[in-house]
Design a protein around this motif. Sequence first.
Motif, PDB file in Angstrom:
ATOM      1  N   ASN A 161       0.827  -1.204   0.000  1.00  0.00           N
ATOM      2  CA  ASN A 161       0.000   0.000   0.000  1.00  0.00           C
ATOM      3  C   ASN A 161       0.866   1.261   0.000  1.00  0.00           C
ATOM      4  OD1 ASN A 161      -1.998  -1.882   0.258  1.00  0.00           O
ATOM      5  ND2 ASN A 161      -2.639  -1.282   2.316  1.00  0.00           N
ATOM      6  N   GLY A 162       0.388   2.285  -0.692  1.00  0.00           N
ATOM      7  CA  GLY A 162       1.168   3.512  -0.750  1.00  0.00           C
ATOM      8  C   GLY A 162       0.590   4.559  -1.663  1.00  0.00           C
ATOM      9  N   LEU A 163       1.474   5.376  -2.189  1.00  0.00           N
ATOM     10  CA  LEU A 163       1.127   6.564  -2.948  1.00  0.00           C
ATOM     11  C   LEU A 163       1.571   6.393  -4.404  1.00  0.00           C
ATOM     12  CD1 LEU A 163       0.195   9.591  -2.595  1.00  0.00           C
ATOM     13  CD2 LEU A 163       2.570  10.084  -1.956  1.00  0.00           C
ATOM     14  N   ILE A 164       0.690   6.743  -5.352  1.00  0.00           N
ATOM     15  CA  ILE A 164       1.028   6.674  -6.775  1.00  0.00           C
ATOM     16  C   ILE A 164       0.694   8.026  -7.402  1.00  0.00           C
ATOM     17  CG2 ILE A 164       0.685   5.487  -8.971  1.00  0.00           C
ATOM     18  CD1 ILE A 164      -0.324   3.067  -7.373  1.00  0.00           C
ATOM     19  N   CYS A 165       1.710   8.715  -7.922  1.00  0.00           N
ATOM     20  CA  CYS A 165       1.521  10.071  -8.442  1.00  0.00           C
ATOM     21  C   CYS A 165       1.904  10.173  -9.907  1.00  0.00           C
ATOM     22  CB  CYS A 165       2.376  11.066  -7.659  1.00  0.00           C
ATOM     23  SG  CYS A 165       1.939  11.196  -5.931  1.00  0.00           S
ATOM     24  N   LEU A 166       1.124  10.927 -10.652  1.00  0.00           N
ATOM     25  CA  LEU A 166       1.455  11.293 -12.030  1.00  0.00           C
ATOM     26  C   LEU A 166       2.215  12.605 -11.977  1.00  0.00           C
ATOM     27  CD1 LEU A 166      -2.047  10.479 -13.488  1.00  0.00           C
ATOM     28  CD2 LEU A 166       0.057   9.357 -14.247  1.00  0.00           C
ATOM     29  N   LYS A 167       3.416  12.610 -12.527  1.00  0.00           N
ATOM     30  CA  LYS A 167       4.266  13.797 -12.483  1.00  0.00           C
ATOM     31  C   LYS A 167       4.861  14.077 -13.861  1.00  0.00           C
ATOM     32  CE  LYS A 167       4.446  14.821  -7.941  1.00  0.00           C
ATOM     33  NZ  LYS A 167       4.273  16.160  -7.362  1.00  0.00           N
ATOM     34  N   GLY A 168       5.292  15.313 -14.063  1.00  0.00           N
ATOM     35  CA  GLY A 168       5.948  15.682 -15.310  1.00  0.00           C
ATOM     36  C   GLY A 168       7.213  16.471 -15.035  1.00  0.00           C
ATOM     37  N   GLY A 169       8.115  16.479 -16.010  1.00  0.00           N
ATOM     38  CA  GLY A 169       9.317  17.287 -15.886  1.00  0.00           C
ATOM     39  C   GLY A 169      10.334  16.702 -14.922  1.00  0.00           C
ATOM     40  N   GLU A 170      11.113  17.587 -14.332  1.00  0.00           N
ATOM     41  CA  GLU A 170      12.211  17.186 -13.458  1.00  0.00           C
ATOM     42  C   GLU A 170      11.658  16.785 -12.088  1.00  0.00           C
ATOM     43  OE1 GLU A 170      15.180  16.653 -10.956  1.00  0.00           O
ATOM     44  OE2 GLU A 170      14.132  18.540 -10.584  1.00  0.00           O
ATOM     45  N   ILE A 171      11.973  15.571 -11.647  1.00  0.00           N
ATOM     46  CA  ILE A 171      11.392  15.073 -10.400  1.00  0.00           C
ATOM     47  C   ILE A 171      12.440  14.689  -9.360  1.00  0.00           C
ATOM     48  CG2 ILE A 171       9.280  14.224 -11.495  1.00  0.00           C
ATOM     49  CD1 ILE A 171      10.598  11.403 -11.363  1.00  0.00           C
ATOM     50  N   LYS A 176      14.095  12.873  -3.719  1.00  0.00           N
ATOM     51  CA  LYS A 176      15.372  12.799  -3.005  1.00  0.00           C
ATOM     52  C   LYS A 176      15.246  12.058  -1.679  1.00  0.00           C
ATOM     53  CE  LYS A 176      19.334  15.687  -1.815  1.00  0.00           C
ATOM     54  NZ  LYS A 176      19.850  17.067  -1.741  1.00  0.00           N
ATOM     55  N   SER A 177      14.215  12.394  -0.918  1.00  0.00           N
ATOM     56  CA  SER A 177      14.067  11.764   0.399  1.00  0.00           C
ATOM     57  C   SER A 177      13.456  10.365   0.313  1.00  0.00           C
ATOM     58  CB  SER A 177      13.213  12.648   1.314  1.00  0.00           C
ATOM     59  OG  SER A 177      11.960  12.912   0.720  1.00  0.00           O
ATOM     60  N   PHE A 178      13.021   9.953  -0.902  1.00  0.00           N
ATOM     61  CA  PHE A 178      12.420   8.630  -1.080  1.00  0.00           C
ATOM     62  C   PHE A 178      13.284   7.736  -1.970  1.00  0.00           C
ATOM     63  CE2 PHE A 178       8.898  11.701  -0.766  1.00  0.00           C
ATOM     64  CZ  PHE A 178       8.302  11.241   0.394  1.00  0.00           C
ATOM     65  N   ARG A 179      14.516   8.119  -2.173  1.00  0.00           N
ATOM     66  CA  ARG A 179      15.330   7.460  -3.204  1.00  0.00           C
ATOM     67  C   ARG A 179      15.369   5.935  -3.061  1.00  0.00           C
ATOM     68  NH1 ARG A 179      18.142   9.922  -6.825  1.00  0.00           N
ATOM     69  NH2 ARG A 179      18.086  11.894  -5.735  1.00  0.00           N
ATOM     70  N   ARG A 180      15.359   5.449  -1.859  1.00  0.00           N
ATOM     71  CA  ARG A 180      15.461   4.001  -1.674  1.00  0.00           C
ATOM     72  C   ARG A 180      14.149   3.269  -1.938  1.00  0.00           C
ATOM     73  NH1 ARG A 180      19.391   2.918   3.541  1.00  0.00           N
ATOM     74  NH2 ARG A 180      21.281   3.811   2.637  1.00  0.00           N
ATOM     75  N   PHE A 196       3.640  12.371 -23.755  1.00  0.00           N
ATOM     76  CA  PHE A 196       4.142  11.570 -22.639  1.00  0.00           C
ATOM     77  C   PHE A 196       5.656  11.584 -22.508  1.00  0.00           C
ATOM     78  CE2 PHE A 196       0.006   9.762 -23.779  1.00  0.00           C
ATOM     79  CZ  PHE A 196      -0.635   9.887 -22.551  1.00  0.00           C
ATOM     80  N   LYS A 197       6.319  12.405 -23.290  1.00  0.00           N
ATOM     81  CA  LYS A 197       7.781  12.383 -23.323  1.00  0.00           C
ATOM     82  C   LYS A 197       8.430  12.560 -21.955  1.00  0.00           C
ATOM     83  CE  LYS A 197      11.811  14.091 -25.787  1.00  0.00           C
ATOM     84  NZ  LYS A 197      12.340  15.020 -26.794  1.00  0.00           N
ATOM     85  N   GLU A 198       7.935  13.458 -21.149  1.00  0.00           N
ATOM     86  CA  GLU A 198       8.533  13.675 -19.823  1.00  0.00           C
ATOM     87  C   GLU A 198       7.564  13.325 -18.701  1.00  0.00           C
ATOM     88  OE1 GLU A 198      10.130  17.585 -19.516  1.00  0.00           O
ATOM     89  OE2 GLU A 198      11.735  17.193 -20.956  1.00  0.00           O
ATOM     90  N   LYS A 199       6.548  12.557 -19.029  1.00  0.00           N
ATOM     91  CA  LYS A 199       5.547  12.186 -18.022  1.00  0.00           C
ATOM     92  C   LYS A 199       5.961  10.902 -17.313  1.00  0.00           C
ATOM     93  CE  LYS A 199       2.525  15.497 -18.816  1.00  0.00           C
ATOM     94  NZ  LYS A 199       3.337  16.367 -19.652  1.00  0.00           N
ATOM     95  N   LYS A 200       5.835  10.921 -15.982  1.00  0.00           N
ATOM     96  CA  LYS A 200       6.256   9.779 -15.181  1.00  0.00           C
ATOM     97  C   LYS A 200       5.216   9.430 -14.121  1.00  0.00           C
ATOM     98  CE  LYS A 200      11.201  10.673 -15.752  1.00  0.00           C
ATOM     99  NZ  LYS A 200      11.014  11.716 -16.773  1.00  0.00           N
ATOM    100  N   ILE A 201       5.328   8.202 -13.652  1.00  0.00           N
ATOM    101  CA  ILE A 201       4.539   7.759 -12.513  1.00  0.00           C
ATOM    102  C   ILE A 201       5.514   7.431 -11.406  1.00  0.00           C
ATOM    103  CG2 ILE A 201       2.969   6.019 -11.609  1.00  0.00           C
ATOM    104  CD1 ILE A 201       1.883   5.683 -14.410  1.00  0.00           C
ATOM    105  N   ILE A 202       5.239   7.926 -10.220  1.00  0.00           N
ATOM    106  CA  ILE A 202       6.081   7.650  -9.063  1.00  0.00           C
ATOM    107  C   ILE A 202       5.261   6.890  -8.021  1.00  0.00           C
ATOM    108  CG2 ILE A 202       7.545   8.623  -7.259  1.00  0.00           C
ATOM    109  CD1 ILE A 202       7.745  11.155  -8.931  1.00  0.00           C
ATOM    110  N   TYR A 203       5.790   5.760  -7.594  1.00  0.00           N
ATOM    111  CA  TYR A 203       5.160   4.987  -6.525  1.00  0.00           C
ATOM    112  C   TYR A 203       6.059   5.036  -5.296  1.00  0.00           C
ATOM    113  CZ  TYR A 203       4.615   0.823  -3.609  1.00  0.00           C
ATOM    114  OH  TYR A 203       4.517  -0.017  -2.540  1.00  0.00           O
ATOM    115  N   VAL A 204       5.440   5.286  -4.129  1.00  0.00           N
ATOM    116  CA  VAL A 204       6.161   5.291  -2.868  1.00  0.00           C
ATOM    117  C   VAL A 204       5.365   4.469  -1.852  1.00  0.00           C
ATOM    118  CG1 VAL A 204       7.055   6.665  -0.956  1.00  0.00           C
ATOM    119  CG2 VAL A 204       7.180   7.554  -3.275  1.00  0.00           C
ATOM    120  N   GLN A 205       6.017   3.512  -1.261  1.00  0.00           N
ATOM    121  CA  GLN A 205       5.351   2.738  -0.210  1.00  0.00           C
ATOM    122  C   GLN A 205       5.227   3.589   1.041  1.00  0.00           C
ATOM    123  OE1 GLN A 205       7.300  -0.956   0.713  1.00  0.00           O
ATOM    124  NE2 GLN A 205       6.030  -1.355   2.522  1.00  0.00           N
ATOM    125  N   LEU A 206       4.048   3.594   1.648  1.00  0.00           N
ATOM    126  CA  LEU A 206       3.845   4.372   2.874  1.00  0.00           C
ATOM    127  C   LEU A 206       3.480   3.442   4.040  1.00  0.00           C
ATOM    128  CD1 LEU A 206       1.809   7.533   1.765  1.00  0.00           C
ATOM    129  CD2 LEU A 206       4.265   7.308   2.133  1.00  0.00           C
TER     130      LEU A 206
END
Length: 206
Positions: A161-171, A176-180, A196-206
């Motif tokens: 379970n966690g967080l899933i974000c749609l982001k663009g550009g420099e992330i 930085k604080s979630f690098r691991r 979609f060239k610079e579009k990303k999805i970031i998942y972080v376990q919470l």
Amino acid sequence: MEIIQQYYPNLSGEQIRQFASLQALYTDWNAKINVISRKDMENLYVRHVLHSLGIEKMIRFRDGARVMDVGTGGGFPGIPLAIFFPEVSFHLIDGTGKKIRVVQAVADAIGLTNVTARHCRLEDEKAQFDFIVSRAVMPLPELARMARKNIRREQQNALPNGLICLKGGEIQHEIKSFRRQAVILSLEDCYRESFFKEKKIIYVQL
């Protein structure tokens, strides 16, 4: 709408009907309440619907999962995901009441029974969910800090379970604080469109 069927050829007839209804519904509502930029209305299916569905490239939610969309605006990514995952419950929240009005109206119009909508801020929502999704609503560290209380402990999906974000550009500064524990997926590897060239999805376990 054709672009959705190109990438997702196995949609049911009901899902095709629901996706196809979005253009007219958002065109009508956008004339009354500006929830999508006028320029983006011409590209609704690529920039909003397909972008939202990119989350399924990160995870296939299991039936019975509960997902909250924070800062949903006009219903993205929550509405497209609710169509795609009809057996998953989606709770869409936004701090602007008129946007939630649009979300509820769209969900009702296309018969989405797995969507609830609430006018509130994240800090006021106490319910718990398997995942929280969002689309560039606030910096990742701030969102993670505020959302932690809403993540349930019981696990039922392939990803914890966690967080899933749609982001663009420099992330890089945001992760930085979630690098691991952060997992990053580039949507340009999933969809051919230049959007979609610079579009990303970031998942972080919470």
